[in-house]
Write an enzyme that holds these catalytic residues in place. Structure first.
Site, short mmCIF file in Angstrom:
data_model
loop_
_atom_site.label_atom_id
_atom_site.label_comp_id
_atom_site.label_asym_id
_atom_site.label_seq_id
_atom_site.Cartn_x
_atom_site.Cartn_y
_atom_site.Cartn_z
N ARG A 51 49.60 22.55 25.01
CA ARG A 51 49.74 21.09 24.82
C ARG A 51 48.76 20.53 23.81
O ARG A 51 48.97 19.52 23.20
CB ARG A 51 49.46 20.38 26.15
CG ARG A 51 50.65 20.35 27.06
CD ARG A 51 50.24 20.06 28.46
NE ARG A 51 49.44 21.15 29.01
CZ ARG A 51 49.25 21.39 30.29
NH1 ARG A 51 49.77 20.58 31.18
NH2 ARG A 51 48.52 22.40 30.72
N LYS A 153 47.66 37.09 37.57
CA LYS A 153 47.42 36.72 38.95
C LYS A 153 46.85 35.31 38.99
O LYS A 153 46.27 34.90 37.99
CB LYS A 153 46.51 37.73 39.64
CG LYS A 153 45.00 37.50 39.41
CD LYS A 153 44.17 38.42 40.23
CE LYS A 153 43.32 37.75 41.25
NZ LYS A 153 42.12 37.06 40.79
N HIS A 183 44.22 43.25 36.58
CA HIS A 183 43.42 43.89 35.52
C HIS A 183 42.64 45.10 36.04
O HIS A 183 42.23 45.95 35.27
CB HIS A 183 42.51 42.87 34.81
CG HIS A 183 41.26 42.53 35.56
ND1 HIS A 183 41.23 41.62 36.58
CD2 HIS A 183 39.99 42.99 35.44
CE1 HIS A 183 39.99 41.53 37.04
NE2 HIS A 183 39.22 42.35 36.37
N GLU A 221 29.95 41.42 44.00
CA GLU A 221 29.63 40.67 42.78
C GLU A 221 28.35 39.89 42.98
O GLU A 221 28.09 39.37 44.08
CB GLU A 221 30.76 39.70 42.45
CG GLU A 221 32.08 40.39 42.17
CD GLU A 221 33.11 39.39 41.67
OE1 GLU A 221 33.21 39.19 40.46
OE2 GLU A 221 33.81 38.81 42.52
N HIS A 245 43.09 43.19 43.93
CA HIS A 245 42.25 44.31 43.47
C HIS A 245 41.93 45.31 44.59
O HIS A 245 42.05 46.51 44.41
CB HIS A 245 40.92 43.79 42.90
CG HIS A 245 41.09 42.73 41.85
ND1 HIS A 245 42.16 42.69 40.99
CD2 HIS A 245 40.32 41.65 41.52
CE1 HIS A 245 42.04 41.65 40.17
NE2 HIS A 245 40.94 41.01 40.48
C1 BG6 Z 1 39.10 38.23 39.11
C2 BG6 Z 1 38.62 37.26 40.15
O1 BG6 Z 1 40.43 38.59 39.36
O2 BG6 Z 1 38.29 39.39 39.16
C3 BG6 Z 1 37.16 36.92 39.92
O3 BG6 Z 1 39.39 36.07 40.09
C4 BG6 Z 1 36.34 38.18 39.87
O4 BG6 Z 1 36.66 36.07 40.95
C5 BG6 Z 1 36.93 39.16 38.88
O5 BG6 Z 1 35.02 37.82 39.48
C6 BG6 Z 1 36.22 40.49 38.93
O6 BG6 Z 1 36.66 41.29 37.87
P1 BG6 Z 1 35.70 42.37 37.23
O7 BG6 Z 1 36.55 43.09 36.24
O8 BG6 Z 1 34.54 41.64 36.64
O9 BG6 Z 1 35.26 43.25 38.36
#
Ligand code: BG6
Length: 497
Positions: A51, A153, A183, A221, A245
Site C-alpha cells: 500500500r 506462518k 523456516h 531464546e 517449529h
Molecule cells: C519465529 C518466532 O517463528 O521464530 C519468533 O515467531 C522466534 O518468536 C523465531 O524468535 C526463532 O527463530 P530462530 O531462527 O531465530 O531460532
C-alpha cells in the site's frame, strides 16, 4: 544447494508485504545471496506489492539498504546487488483493490513472465483477501510456466481457523502449488537430522523404545518479546513456537524411514507422527503442560523488562512465555517413551537442541566413583547456535582410584565444514523456485499439528488460571519447570556455557 537454473522462461517473484520487516531482513537478503551465487533462474524479476506510496525507484532504494544492512556475506558484491535491484518493480495497491491485480497482470504481460511465485509476507489477516483477489483476476494459473504461492506462518491460530484458511487457499490453488513455510525446516542442521538418521546404519537400531529412555527438545531464546508484544500476547509459546517449529523438530526426530527422499514420501511419514501423538484432553492437559511468564531481569548484562511491562500486554495476561510439555507418540517405535519439550523467551542462553537420552545398562558392574551418572549415553543434536552433534559416554579416568567420567565424541559443523551454515530462507526460496516442496508443510500436516495444539488450548481455556508462575528473565523458568520433569526422576539438560 541446487540451482533454479537458467530455463529461458522468465520468472517473477512477487512479494505481498514488500515494505515489511520480513522482506527486508530475510527475503531480499536471501534473494541477493542467491543472485550473488548464480542460483536464481534467468530472466528473473522481483515485484513488490504493497500500500505504501513507493515507486520502483523507492523500492530499489529500500531494498538496497536492506541488503547492505542484512546480507550475511559482507561487504556486499555491488554487481550482484545492482542486477537484483534493476529487476525490481513496484505495484502500489491495497490488498483488496482489484485494480492492483490488473496492474500486476499488465506487468506480467510487459515483462513476458511465464513463471510466478507469489510470496505472502503480509500480516496473516490479509492472506484470504490476497488469495481471493488472485483467483478473481485468474492469476493462479499460467498458460505456460508454473504458478506457486508461499505462505508464511502463522497458518491459522487454531484448528478451525487453519481449516478455514486452507479452504480459502484450496478455493484458488491446487495443493501442489502451495508452499507453507516453517523456516526451521530450512536450517541445515534440521535437514541434517534426516541425513544423520537415514544415511547412517548404526543409529536406527537404537532409535526406539527399547533403547531410548526419553527425548528432550529445547528451543530457548534470550530475547524478550519487545516490540512484538502485541502479536505475542495473542500467540504465546504454544502458537509461536510449539505448533510449528517444535512439532516439526519432533516429526523429523520420530518419523519412520520414508520410502524415498521426496516431498510426498517424507511428508507422509511426518504426518503419521503428528497423527500418533497421544491426544491431551481435560485434566491431562494440565498434567502434561507447564506454563510460566517472565518478569524483569538481566541477560548478558542487559536489563529485560518484564513481560507485563511491554506495550500491548494485558496487565492480567496469562499468555505463557515459557512452556514445557510431555508428549507421547503412540506407535510401535515410541510407545511409552516420554518426549519433553520446552521453549521460552528471556531464558539464559539461545539454544535449540534435540537430545536422545538412552537407557542405562541392565546391570551395573563397576562399583566405582561414577561421575558420568547412571545413564551417561546422550546424543545431543545442536541445531543452533553451536551447530553439531555430541555423543556422551562414560570412560575410565586414568589413575589408581577407579572413576568413571563422562566424555564425548563431537561433530562441530563450523569446524568440519569451515563455514557457517547458510540462512534458512536461501534454501527455502530456492526450493520453492525449483518446485521441491519437501521442506514445506503439507495441508494435512499443518492441520494435524493444529488438531493436537488446539486440544491443549481448549484444555487451558476450560480450566482458566488467574495468573501464571513467574520467572526472572535470564533464568531457566520457575522451580516448577524443574519439578515438571523432576517428578518422573528426570532433569532438563543443562545447556549453554
Ligand atoms: C519465529 C518466532 O517463528 O521464530 C519468533 O515467531 C522466534 O518468536 C523465531 O524468535 C526463532 O527463530 P530462530 O531462527 O531465530 O531460532
Amino acid at each position: 544447494m541446487q540451482t533454479a537454473q537458467v530455463s529461458g522462461s522468465s520468472t517473477a517473484f512477487i512479494i505481498f508485504g514488500v515494505t515489511g520487516d520480513l522482506t527486508q531482513r530475510k527475503l531480499i537478503p536471501a534473494l541477493y545471496e542467491l543472485n550473488r551465487t548464480g542460483r536464481l533462474p534467468q530472466p528473473f524479476c522481483v515485484i513488490g506489492f504493497a500500500r505504501r506510496d513507493w515507486d520502483d525507484a523507492e523500492m530499489q532504494r529500500n531494498m538496497q539498504a536492506a541488503v547492505v544492512q542484512f546480507a550475511r556475506n559482507q561487504p556486499v558484491d555491488a554487481a550482484a546487488l545492482q542486477t537484483l535491484l534493476k529487476s525490481m518493480h513496484y505495484v502500489r495497491a491495497s490488498f483488496d483493490d482489484g485494480t492492483g491485480y490488473q496492474s500486476l497482470c499488465s506487468l506480467f504481460a510487459d515483462l513476458k513472465i511465464e513463471n510466478r511465485l507469489y510470496y505472502l509476507a503480509t500480516p496473516p489477516e490479509a492472506y484470504p483477501t490476497i488469495i481471493k483477489r488472485l483467483g478473481d483476476a485468474q492469476l493462479e494459473q499460467c498458460t505456460s510456466g508454473w504458478t506457486r504461492v508461499v505462505i508464511e506462518k502463522p497458518y491459522g491460530t487454531n484448528l478451525a481457523s487453519a481449516q478455514a484458511l486452507d479452504k480459502a487457499v484450496h478455493g484458488v490453488f491446487q495443493e501442489d502449488q502451495v508452499y507453507r513455510i516453517d523456516h526451521y525446516l530450512g536450517k541445515e542442521t534440521v535437514q541434517n537430522i534426516l541425513v544423520f538418521r537415514f544415511a547412517n546404519g548404526i543409529f536406527d537400531p537404537l532409535w526406539n523404545r527399547h533403547h531410548v529412555d526419553h527425548i528432550q527438545i529445547t528451543v530457548s531464546e534470550t530475547v524478550g518479546v519487545g516490540s512484538r508484544a502485541g502479536y505475542y500476547e495473542t500467540a504465546g509459546v504454544i502458537r509461536d513456537i510449539f505448533q510449528n517449529h517444535l512439532l516439526q523438530l519432533l516429526t523429523l526426530t520420530a518419523m519412520e524411514t520414508p520410502v524415498a527422499f521426496n516431498a510426498d514420501a517424507v511428508r507422509n511419514e511426518k504426518v503419521k507422527v503428528l497423527q500418533s501423538l497421544r491426544p491431551l484432553n481435560g485434566q491431562d492437559v494440565l498434567n502434561n503442560t507447564y506454563r510460566a511468564q517472565y518478569m524483569a531481569g538481566t541477560i548478558d548484562g542487559k536489563r529485560i523488562p518484564g513481560y507485563k511491562e511491554e506495550v500491548g500486554v494485558n496487565p492480567d495476561s496469562t499468555t505463557e512465555t515459557y512452556l514445557a510439555a510431555r508428549l507421547f507418540v503412540d506407535n510401535w517405535r515410541w510407545a511409552g517413551v516420554p518426549i519433553y519439550i520446552r521453549s521460552g523467551k528471556a531464558l539464559p542462553v539461545r539454544a535449540t537442541e534435540i537430545s536422545i537420552q538412552f537407557k542405562q545398562v541392565p546391570l551395573s558392574l563397576f562399583n566405582w566413583r561414577n561421575l558420568a551418572g547412571d545413564a551417561p549415553n546422550v546424543l545431543a543434536i545442536s541445531i543452533q547456535p553451536h551447530e553439531g552433534i555430541t555423543l556422551t559416554f562414560g570412560a575410565k579416568a586414568p589413575g589408581p582410584i577407579n572413576t568413571i567420567e563422562p566424555v564425548s565424541m563431537n561433530f562441530d559443523y563450523v569446524k568440519t565444514f569451515a563455514s557457517e551454515p547458510p540462512e534458512a530462507y536461501e534454501r527455502l526460496i530456492l526450493d520453492s523456485l525449483v518446485g521441491d516442496a519437501t521442506l514445506f508443510t503439507r495441508s494435512d500436516e499443518v492441520l494435524a499439528a493444529w488438531k493436537y495444539t488446539t486440544a491443549i488450548l481448549d484444555g487451558w481455556a476450560a480450566q482458566p488460571v488467574s495468573h501464571l508462575p513467574v520467572y526472572e528473565a535470564g533464568t531457566w523458568g520457575p522451580p516448577g519447570a524443574d519439578d515438571f520433569i523432576g517428578r518422573e526422576g528426570r532433569a532438563w539438560r543443562q545447556l549453554g556455557p
